[in-house]
Design a protein around this motif. Structure first.
Motif, PDB file in Angstrom:
ATOM      1  N   SER A 180      -5.791 -21.000   1.530  1.00 41.64           N
ATOM      2  CA  SER A 180      -7.221 -21.309   1.461  1.00 41.64           C
ATOM      3  C   SER A 180      -7.888 -20.572   0.304  1.00 41.64           C
ATOM      4  CB  SER A 180      -7.918 -20.983   2.784  1.00 41.64           C
ATOM      5  OG  SER A 180      -7.938 -19.597   3.022  1.00 41.64           O
ATOM      6  N   LEU A 181      -7.414 -19.363   0.008  1.00 37.84           N
ATOM      7  CA  LEU A 181      -7.964 -18.620  -1.113  1.00 37.84           C
ATOM      8  C   LEU A 181      -7.623 -19.299  -2.445  1.00 37.84           C
ATOM      9  CD1 LEU A 181      -9.517 -16.078  -1.959  1.00 37.84           C
ATOM     10  CD2 LEU A 181      -7.338 -14.877  -2.049  1.00 37.84           C
ATOM     11  N   ILE A 182      -6.373 -19.717  -2.591  1.00 41.42           N
ATOM     12  CA  ILE A 182      -5.956 -20.416  -3.808  1.00 41.42           C
ATOM     13  C   ILE A 182      -6.709 -21.733  -3.949  1.00 41.42           C
ATOM     14  CG2 ILE A 182      -4.014 -21.607  -4.921  1.00 41.42           C
ATOM     15  CD1 ILE A 182      -2.217 -19.337  -3.783  1.00 41.42           C
ATOM     16  N   TYR A 183      -6.822 -22.481  -2.841  1.00 42.17           N
ATOM     17  CA  TYR A 183      -7.554 -23.752  -2.865  1.00 42.17           C
ATOM     18  C   TYR A 183      -9.021 -23.521  -3.229  1.00 42.17           C
ATOM     19  CZ  TYR A 183      -9.360 -28.282  -1.453  1.00 42.17           C
ATOM     20  OH  TYR A 183      -9.974 -29.506  -1.437  1.00 42.17           O
ATOM     21  N   GLY A 184      -9.603 -22.479  -2.640  1.00 48.52           N
ATOM     22  CA  GLY A 184     -11.005 -22.170  -2.931  1.00 48.52           C
ATOM     23  C   GLY A 184     -11.220 -21.771  -4.382  1.00 48.52           C
ATOM     24  N   LEU A 185     -10.289 -21.003  -4.933  1.00 41.85           N
ATOM     25  CA  LEU A 185     -10.410 -20.604  -6.339  1.00 41.85           C
ATOM     26  C   LEU A 185     -10.164 -21.778  -7.281  1.00 41.85           C
ATOM     27  CD1 LEU A 185      -8.700 -17.102  -6.252  1.00 41.85           C
ATOM     28  CD2 LEU A 185     -11.141 -17.596  -6.533  1.00 41.85           C
ATOM     29  N   ALA A 186      -9.273 -22.684  -6.885  1.00 40.48           N
ATOM     30  CA  ALA A 186      -9.014 -23.876  -7.701  1.00 40.48           C
ATOM     31  C   ALA A 186     -10.234 -24.795  -7.722  1.00 40.48           C
ATOM     32  CB  ALA A 186      -7.790 -24.618  -7.179  1.00 40.48           C
ATOM     33  N   ASN A 187     -11.026 -24.726  -6.673  1.00 41.36           N
ATOM     34  CA  ASN A 187     -12.246 -25.537  -6.566  1.00 41.36           C
ATOM     35  C   ASN A 187     -13.474 -24.621  -6.577  1.00 41.36           C
ATOM     36  OD1 ASN A 187     -11.030 -28.256  -6.086  1.00 41.36           O
ATOM     37  ND2 ASN A 187     -10.101 -27.125  -4.402  1.00 41.36           N
ATOM     38  N   TYR A 188     -13.507 -23.707  -7.524  1.00 43.24           N
ATOM     39  CA  TYR A 188     -14.540 -22.675  -7.540  1.00 43.24           C
ATOM     40  C   TYR A 188     -15.950 -23.227  -7.716  1.00 43.24           C
ATOM     41  CZ  TYR A 188     -14.488 -23.019 -12.638  1.00 43.24           C
ATOM     42  OH  TYR A 188     -14.568 -23.462 -13.920  1.00 43.24           O
ATOM     43  N   ASN A 189     -16.082 -24.477  -8.138  1.00 43.46           N
ATOM     44  CA  ASN A 189     -17.422 -25.075  -8.258  1.00 43.46           C
ATOM     45  C   ASN A 189     -18.077 -25.272  -6.902  1.00 43.46           C
ATOM     46  OD1 ASN A 189     -17.214 -25.192 -11.036  1.00 43.46           O
ATOM     47  ND2 ASN A 189     -16.301 -27.234 -11.018  1.00 43.46           N
ATOM     48  N   ASP A 190     -17.246 -25.436  -5.867  1.00 44.37           N
ATOM     49  CA  ASP A 190     -17.754 -25.618  -4.512  1.00 44.37           C
ATOM     50  C   ASP A 190     -17.576 -24.308  -3.742  1.00 44.37           C
ATOM     51  OD1 ASP A 190     -18.595 -26.488  -2.059  1.00 44.37           O
ATOM     52  OD2 ASP A 190     -16.978 -27.954  -1.775  1.00 44.37           O
ATOM     53  N   LEU A 191     -18.608 -23.479  -3.745  1.00 41.63           N
ATOM     54  CA  LEU A 191     -18.516 -22.159  -3.118  1.00 41.63           C
ATOM     55  C   LEU A 191     -18.381 -22.216  -1.600  1.00 41.63           C
ATOM     56  CD1 LEU A 191     -21.024 -20.034  -5.222  1.00 41.63           C
ATOM     57  CD2 LEU A 191     -18.535 -19.987  -5.254  1.00 41.63           C
ATOM     58  N   THR A 192     -18.728 -23.330  -0.974  1.00 42.15           N
ATOM     59  CA  THR A 192     -18.612 -23.420   0.486  1.00 42.15           C
ATOM     60  C   THR A 192     -17.147 -23.320   0.922  1.00 42.15           C
ATOM     61  OG1 THR A 192     -18.603 -25.846   0.387  1.00 42.15           O
ATOM     62  CG2 THR A 192     -20.726 -24.759   0.793  1.00 42.15           C
ATOM     63  N   ILE A 193     -16.243 -23.834   0.106  1.00 41.39           N
ATOM     64  CA  ILE A 193     -14.816 -23.741   0.434  1.00 41.39           C
ATOM     65  C   ILE A 193     -14.388 -22.279   0.433  1.00 41.39           C
ATOM     66  CG2 ILE A 193     -12.479 -24.302  -0.346  1.00 41.39           C
ATOM     67  CD1 ILE A 193     -13.637 -26.909  -1.514  1.00 41.39           C
ATOM     68  N   LEU A 194     -14.775 -21.565  -0.611  1.00 39.00           N
ATOM     69  CA  LEU A 194     -14.413 -20.154  -0.728  1.00 39.00           C
ATOM     70  C   LEU A 194     -15.072 -19.331   0.377  1.00 39.00           C
ATOM     71  CD1 LEU A 194     -12.592 -18.512  -2.529  1.00 39.00           C
ATOM     72  CD2 LEU A 194     -14.530 -18.043  -4.008  1.00 39.00           C
ATOM     73  N   LYS A 195     -16.323 -19.599   0.669  1.00 41.92           N
ATOM     74  CA  LYS A 195     -17.039 -18.881   1.728  1.00 41.92           C
ATOM     75  C   LYS A 195     -16.420 -19.139   3.100  1.00 41.92           C
ATOM     76  CE  LYS A 195     -21.553 -18.652  -0.496  1.00 41.92           C
ATOM     77  NZ  LYS A 195     -22.952 -19.127  -0.462  1.00 41.92           N
ATOM     78  N   SER A 196     -15.964 -20.353   3.323  1.00 42.97           N
ATOM     79  CA  SER A 196     -15.393 -20.679   4.635  1.00 42.97           C
ATOM     80  C   SER A 196     -14.039 -20.015   4.851  1.00 42.97           C
ATOM     81  CB  SER A 196     -15.276 -22.197   4.806  1.00 42.97           C
ATOM     82  OG  SER A 196     -14.327 -22.727   3.889  1.00 42.97           O
ATOM     83  N   SER A 197     -13.384 -19.617   3.778  1.00 47.28           N
ATOM     84  CA  SER A 197     -12.079 -18.977   3.925  1.00 47.28           C
ATOM     85  C   SER A 197     -12.181 -17.471   4.168  1.00 47.28           C
ATOM     86  CB  SER A 197     -11.215 -19.251   2.695  1.00 47.28           C
ATOM     87  OG  SER A 197     -11.702 -18.550   1.574  1.00 47.28           O
ATOM     88  N   ILE A 198     -13.365 -16.914   4.071  1.00 51.66           N
ATOM     89  CA  ILE A 198     -13.547 -15.469   4.242  1.00 51.66           C
ATOM     90  C   ILE A 198     -13.163 -15.026   5.653  1.00 51.66           C
ATOM     91  CG2 ILE A 198     -15.279 -13.629   4.330  1.00 51.66           C
ATOM     92  CD1 ILE A 198     -16.612 -14.961   1.919  1.00 51.66           C
ATOM     93  N   GLY A 199     -13.525 -15.802   6.659  1.00 57.70           N
ATOM     94  CA  GLY A 199     -13.217 -15.445   8.050  1.00 57.70           C
ATOM     95  C   GLY A 199     -11.721 -15.359   8.302  1.00 57.70           C
ATOM     96  N   ILE A 200     -10.975 -16.359   7.879  1.00 54.98           N
ATOM     97  CA  ILE A 200      -9.524 -16.352   8.089  1.00 54.98           C
ATOM     98  C   ILE A 200      -8.882 -15.239   7.270  1.00 54.98           C
ATOM     99  CG2 ILE A 200      -8.935 -18.069   6.327  1.00 54.98           C
ATOM    100  CD1 ILE A 200      -7.232 -17.745   9.727  1.00 54.98           C
ATOM    101  N   HIS A 201      -9.445 -14.964   6.088  1.00 55.56           N
ATOM    102  CA  HIS A 201      -8.912 -13.878   5.270  1.00 55.56           C
ATOM    103  C   HIS A 201      -9.126 -12.520   5.952  1.00 55.56           C
ATOM    104  CE1 HIS A 201      -7.457 -11.874   1.717  1.00 55.56           C
ATOM    105  NE2 HIS A 201      -8.543 -11.129   1.707  1.00 55.56           N
ATOM    106  N   ALA A 202     -10.278 -12.330   6.569  1.00 56.84           N
ATOM    107  CA  ALA A 202     -10.558 -11.072   7.278  1.00 56.84           C
ATOM    108  C   ALA A 202      -9.611 -10.894   8.466  1.00 56.84           C
ATOM    109  CB  ALA A 202     -12.007 -11.052   7.747  1.00 56.84           C
TER     110      ALA A 202
END
Length: 145
Positions: free
Chosen positions: A66-88
């Motif tokens: 999810s982190l790699i996917y979020g960084l690959a799609n960095y224009n859409d910050l909601t993807i990156l923000k949504s992965s914070i919970g699973i990362h924690a």
């Protein structure tokens, strides 16, 4: 209970461990933790649950993906923000696993605070398996003398 490092662990290059941890974006860290845990589980009574190991690995894979996917799609910050919970959650499991392995290695070495082979919690929290491998190599070298 105290078997000694040579009955459980193997010498490995600390530099190789460091380089592979960096190049694999932490995946080698999980592999080394798995190897250390397997060696501990096979040769001591200090077992780490297979369910815990599997759960931690699955969470790591999902978190990294999810982190790699979020960084690959960095224009859409909601993807990156949504992965914070699973990362924690994944990070909490990773840290718990590191502490479990650290404590077991200290028990196997018969090390206490200020002993040469004692795995310092602060240094372990920074360098993880790299520091563990370094101390294991020290313990194995000590047995050869």
């Amino acid at each position: 209970m105290k078997k000694g490092f040579s009955d459980i662990f193997e010498t490995d290059s600390v530099i190789k461990t460091l380089v592979l941890c960096v190049l694999t974006i932490g995946s080698y860290l999980i592999y080394k933790l798995y190897r250390f845990t397997s060696q501990i589980n096979q040769h001591t009574e200090l077992k780490v649950s297979n369910l815990f190991i599997t759960t931690t690995i699955i969470l790591f894979v999902i978190s990294l993906g999810s982190l790699i996917y979020g960084l690959a799609n960095y224009n859409d910050l909601t993807i990156l923000k949504s992965s914070i919970g699973i990362h924690a959650i994944s990070s909490a499991f990773d840290i718990t696993w590191i502490v479990m392995v650290r404590n077991r290695i200290n028990l196997i070495a018969g090390s206490n605070k200020d002993d040469n082979l004692w795995l310092n919690p602060f240094i372990t929290s920074i360098f993880h398996v790299i520091y563990m491998q370094y101390k294991i190599n020290q313990g194995l070298a000590k047995k050869e003398i």
